[in-house]
Motif scaffolding. Structure first.
Motif, PDB file in Angstrom:
ATOM      1  N   SER A  47      47.242  41.023  94.550  1.00  0.00           N
ATOM      2  CA  SER A  47      46.463  42.238  94.298  1.00  0.00           C
ATOM      3  C   SER A  47      47.156  43.467  94.869  1.00  0.00           C
ATOM      4  CB  SER A  47      45.058  42.108  94.908  1.00  0.00           C
ATOM      5  OG  SER A  47      45.098  42.179  96.324  1.00  0.00           O
ATOM      6  N   ILE A  48      47.965  43.290  95.909  1.00  0.00           N
ATOM      7  CA  ILE A  48      48.696  44.426  96.484  1.00  0.00           C
ATOM      8  C   ILE A  48      49.709  44.949  95.484  1.00  0.00           C
ATOM      9  CG2 ILE A  48      50.330  45.144  98.258  1.00  0.00           C
ATOM     10  CD1 ILE A  48      49.059  43.310 100.168  1.00  0.00           C
ATOM     11  N   GLY A  49      50.459  44.016  94.879  1.00  0.00           N
ATOM     12  CA  GLY A  49      51.432  44.437  93.874  1.00  0.00           C
ATOM     13  C   GLY A  49      50.762  45.130  92.714  1.00  0.00           C
ATOM     14  N   ASN A  50      49.648  44.587  92.259  1.00  0.00           N
ATOM     15  CA  ASN A  50      48.915  45.211  91.150  1.00  0.00           C
ATOM     16  C   ASN A  50      48.371  46.571  91.552  1.00  0.00           C
ATOM     17  OD1 ASN A  50      49.374  42.917  89.630  1.00  0.00           O
ATOM     18  ND2 ASN A  50      47.450  41.944  90.219  1.00  0.00           N
ATOM     19  N   HIS A  51      47.860  46.650  92.775  1.00  0.00           N
ATOM     20  CA  HIS A  51      47.275  47.900  93.260  1.00  0.00           C
ATOM     21  C   HIS A  51      48.334  48.995  93.360  1.00  0.00           C
ATOM     22  CE1 HIS A  51      44.107  50.188  95.270  1.00  0.00           C
ATOM     23  NE2 HIS A  51      44.998  50.580  96.138  1.00  0.00           N
ATOM     24  N   SER A  52      49.533  48.610  93.790  1.00  0.00           N
ATOM     25  CA  SER A  52      50.587  49.613  93.986  1.00  0.00           C
ATOM     26  C   SER A  52      51.125  50.146  92.667  1.00  0.00           C
ATOM     27  CB  SER A  52      51.733  49.017  94.805  1.00  0.00           C
ATOM     28  OG  SER A  52      52.390  48.010  94.075  1.00  0.00           O
ATOM     29  N   THR A  53      50.972  49.376  91.585  1.00  0.00           N
ATOM     30  CA  THR A  53      51.533  49.816  90.308  1.00  0.00           C
ATOM     31  C   THR A  53      50.577  50.668  89.486  1.00  0.00           C
ATOM     32  OG1 THR A  53      50.791  47.764  89.234  1.00  0.00           O
ATOM     33  CG2 THR A  53      53.003  47.778  90.162  1.00  0.00           C
ATOM     34  N   VAL A  54      49.281  50.677  89.833  1.00  0.00           N
ATOM     35  CA  VAL A  54      48.336  51.440  89.027  1.00  0.00           C
ATOM     36  C   VAL A  54      48.007  52.806  89.626  1.00  0.00           C
ATOM     37  CG1 VAL A  54      47.278  49.333  88.139  1.00  0.00           C
ATOM     38  CG2 VAL A  54      46.315  50.400  90.163  1.00  0.00           C
ATOM     39  N   GLN A  55      48.578  53.096  90.790  1.00  0.00           N
ATOM     40  CA  GLN A  55      48.288  54.376  91.415  1.00  0.00           C
ATOM     41  C   GLN A  55      49.039  55.518  90.724  1.00  0.00           C
ATOM     42  OE1 GLN A  55      45.965  54.531  94.013  1.00  0.00           O
ATOM     43  NE2 GLN A  55      45.755  52.460  93.216  1.00  0.00           N
ATOM     44  N   LEU A  56      48.448  56.689  90.729  1.00  0.00           N
ATOM     45  CA  LEU A  56      49.126  57.860  90.191  1.00  0.00           C
ATOM     46  C   LEU A  56      50.331  58.195  91.060  1.00  0.00           C
ATOM     47  CD1 LEU A  56      46.051  60.118  89.357  1.00  0.00           C
ATOM     48  CD2 LEU A  56      47.406  58.738  87.774  1.00  0.00           C
ATOM     49  N   GLU A  57      51.347  58.749  90.460  1.00  0.00           N
ATOM     50  CA  GLU A  57      52.595  59.059  91.157  1.00  0.00           C
ATOM     51  C   GLU A  57      52.330  59.869  92.425  1.00  0.00           C
ATOM     52  OE1 GLU A  57      56.447  58.779  92.012  1.00  0.00           O
ATOM     53  OE2 GLU A  57      55.512  57.927  90.214  1.00  0.00           O
ATOM     54  N   GLY A  58      52.821  59.326  93.559  1.00  0.00           N
ATOM     55  CA  GLY A  58      52.720  60.049  94.821  1.00  0.00           C
ATOM     56  C   GLY A  58      51.508  59.695  95.652  1.00  0.00           C
ATOM     57  N   THR A  59      50.451  59.127  95.044  1.00  0.00           N
ATOM     58  CA  THR A  59      49.251  58.870  95.832  1.00  0.00           C
ATOM     59  C   THR A  59      49.411  57.686  96.758  1.00  0.00           C
ATOM     60  OG1 THR A  59      48.299  57.471  94.108  1.00  0.00           O
ATOM     61  CG2 THR A  59      47.751  59.814  94.041  1.00  0.00           C
ATOM     62  N   LEU A  60      50.196  56.694  96.362  1.00  0.00           N
ATOM     63  CA  LEU A  60      50.430  55.559  97.240  1.00  0.00           C
ATOM     64  C   LEU A  60      51.893  55.137  97.198  1.00  0.00           C
ATOM     65  CD1 LEU A  60      47.598  52.889  97.457  1.00  0.00           C
ATOM     66  CD2 LEU A  60      48.742  54.146  99.259  1.00  0.00           C
ATOM     67  N   LYS A  61      52.766  56.131  97.297  1.00  0.00           N
ATOM     68  CA  LYS A  61      54.191  55.843  97.314  1.00  0.00           C
ATOM     69  C   LYS A  61      54.528  54.951  98.496  1.00  0.00           C
ATOM     70  CE  LYS A  61      58.704  58.099  97.501  1.00  0.00           C
ATOM     71  NZ  LYS A  61      59.428  59.390  97.584  1.00  0.00           N
ATOM     72  N   VAL A  62      53.824  55.134  99.604  1.00  0.00           N
ATOM     73  CA  VAL A  62      54.077  54.349 100.806  1.00  0.00           C
ATOM     74  C   VAL A  62      53.785  52.874 100.564  1.00  0.00           C
ATOM     75  CG1 VAL A  62      51.746  54.714 101.756  1.00  0.00           C
ATOM     76  CG2 VAL A  62      53.641  54.208 103.290  1.00  0.00           C
ATOM     77  N   LEU A  63      52.782  52.573  99.739  1.00  0.00           N
ATOM     78  CA  LEU A  63      52.470  51.173  99.440  1.00  0.00           C
ATOM     79  C   LEU A  63      53.517  50.582  98.518  1.00  0.00           C
ATOM     80  CD1 LEU A  63      50.646  48.734  99.692  1.00  0.00           C
ATOM     81  CD2 LEU A  63      49.218  49.651  97.845  1.00  0.00           C
ATOM     82  N   ARG A  64      53.967  51.364  97.547  1.00  0.00           N
ATOM     83  CA  ARG A  64      55.026  50.865  96.663  1.00  0.00           C
ATOM     84  C   ARG A  64      56.297  50.582  97.447  1.00  0.00           C
ATOM     85  NH1 ARG A  64      52.791  54.660  93.146  1.00  0.00           N
ATOM     86  NH2 ARG A  64      54.395  56.205  93.575  1.00  0.00           N
ATOM     87  N   ASN A  65      56.575  51.409  98.432  1.00  0.00           N
ATOM     88  CA  ASN A  65      57.728  51.159  99.297  1.00  0.00           C
ATOM     89  C   ASN A  65      57.513  49.880 100.109  1.00  0.00           C
ATOM     90  OD1 ASN A  65      58.987  53.484  98.415  1.00  0.00           O
ATOM     91  ND2 ASN A  65      58.265  54.739 100.130  1.00  0.00           N
ATOM     92  N   ALA A  66      56.272  49.664 100.533  1.00  0.00           N
ATOM     93  CA  ALA A  66      55.962  48.507 101.374  1.00  0.00           C
ATOM     94  C   ALA A  66      56.196  47.192 100.649  1.00  0.00           C
ATOM     95  CB  ALA A  66      54.517  48.588 101.871  1.00  0.00           C
ATOM     96  N   VAL A  67      55.831  47.127  99.372  1.00  0.00           N
ATOM     97  CA  VAL A  67      55.983  45.862  98.645  1.00  0.00           C
ATOM     98  C   VAL A  67      57.445  45.568  98.306  1.00  0.00           C
ATOM     99  CG1 VAL A  67      53.666  46.000  97.668  1.00  0.00           C
ATOM    100  CG2 VAL A  67      55.596  46.901  96.366  1.00  0.00           C
ATOM    101  N   HIS A  68      58.328  46.532  98.542  1.00  0.00           N
ATOM    102  CA  HIS A  68      59.760  46.291  98.330  1.00  0.00           C
ATOM    103  C   HIS A  68      60.522  46.251  99.650  1.00  0.00           C
ATOM    104  CE1 HIS A  68      58.590  47.902  94.301  1.00  0.00           C
ATOM    105  NE2 HIS A  68      59.395  46.938  93.910  1.00  0.00           N
ATOM    106  N   ALA A  69      59.790  46.218 100.759  1.00  0.00           N
ATOM    107  CA  ALA A  69      60.423  46.260 102.073  1.00  0.00           C
ATOM    108  C   ALA A  69      61.022  44.908 102.456  1.00  0.00           C
ATOM    109  CB  ALA A  69      59.402  46.683 103.131  1.00  0.00           C
TER     110      ALA A  69
END
Length: 296
Positions: A47-69
């Motif tokens: 659900s984290i991966g799914n959640h990070s991909t549906v956010q509008l650009e910039g609103t959860l960039k930190v989460l998208r970075n986290a799933v690729h850390a």
């Protein structure tokens, strides 16, 4: 037209206000609510991966970075997400669960890298460690029969194609041998039983060759991400090589049962039944709560 209009309105307006109202009522952000409603394991981590991909650009960039850390960056990523989403540090449950999920995600990528590196190592008959593992495989499977020579037709007795097994490891490299040895060492009775069954006069198959083929199956399922649910449910943290080997053991044991249940007309139909078994495993791995281990 109406569906398109509703989709536009929901994505750009309704969803924002709905999230705002829910946060006001629950005092929790959307990510916290996702975690609260998701079962530990694959359901939560995926659900984290799914959640990070549906956010509008910039609103959860930190989460998208986290799933690729990478694994070493997980702790910092947890803090960054909590700061970005204004989640209080006293919410230790969320912090722990996010850390576990990020470790699972980064660990999966690292596991694939380790498996791939081992697969790329060619079997080298001049490498003493490689030779020792090969001899160990023989001794585990044929404890009452000594090898007469390093290059001998005896290798066919455990399912290799010719008198020198090194040629059979070309596709999967050292990974194929390591898998065979792991199964024989940790499930010795089962390995010897399956080897015996593989010599059936009508339904027999080449034990070692099929074992290497199943290594390729396990590798491909890991590579395309199909093993995520299984590993996320199985390991509360970073999946390790041990867990890949365990899945391989499951495949060997289950394939032998499958083969004898199907009763193929001959070994010439191996690819057909191999693919049928592959589809069966892929179907099982689609279930979010799946765990495929020999113990089960």
């Amino acid at each position: 037209m109406l569906v398109y209009l509703w989709g536009f309105l929901y994505s750009n307006y309704v969803r924002f206000w709905l999230k705002w109202i829910l946060r006001l009522l629950t005092r929790k952000c959307e990510l916290q609510r996702v975690f609260d409603g998701a079962k530990a394991g694959a359901q939560r981590t995926l659900s984290i991966g799914n959640h990070s991909t549906v956010q509008l650009e910039g609103t959860l960039k930190v989460l998208r970075n986290a799933v690729h850390a990478e694994e070493a960056e997980v702790e910092k990523c947890v803090q960054d997400v909590m700061k970005e989403k204004k989640i209080e540090q006293k919410d230790t449950g969320f912090k722990t669960n996010l850390r576990i999920s990020l470790l699972q995600i980064s660990g999966y990528k690292k596991l694939y890298s380790n498996v791939e590196n081992l697969r790329k190592v060619p079997y080298d008959s001049d490498n003493e460690e490689h030779e020792e593992q090969l001899i160990e495989l023989w001794n585990l499977l044929m404890p009452h029969e000594n090898l007469k020579a390093r290059i001998t037709k005896q290798w066919c007795d455990i399912g290799f194609q010719g008198d020198d097994p090194k040629t059979d490891f070309r596709g999967m490299g050292l990974l194929g041998l390591v898998n065979l040895v792991y199964f024989s060492k940790h499930y010795t009775d089962e390995a010897r039983q399956i080897l015996s069954r593989s010599n059936h006069p009508k339904l027999g198959y080449s034990y070692a060759i099929v074992g290497i083929n199943l290594t390729e199956m396990a590798y491909s399922l890991l590579k395309n991400g199909a093993l995520k649910s299984h590993l996320y449910n199985m390991v509360s943290g970073s999946p390790q090589m041990e867990h890949f080997h365990q899945f391989y053991c499951y495949l060997v044991y289950e394939f032998d049962k499958f083969w004898f249940e199907e009763e193929p007309e001959s070994i010439m139909h191996f690819n057909q039944y191999r693919e049928k078994f592959h589809e069966k495993i892929k179907g099982l791995l689609l279930h979010c709560d799946v765990i495929l281990t020999l113990q089960n």
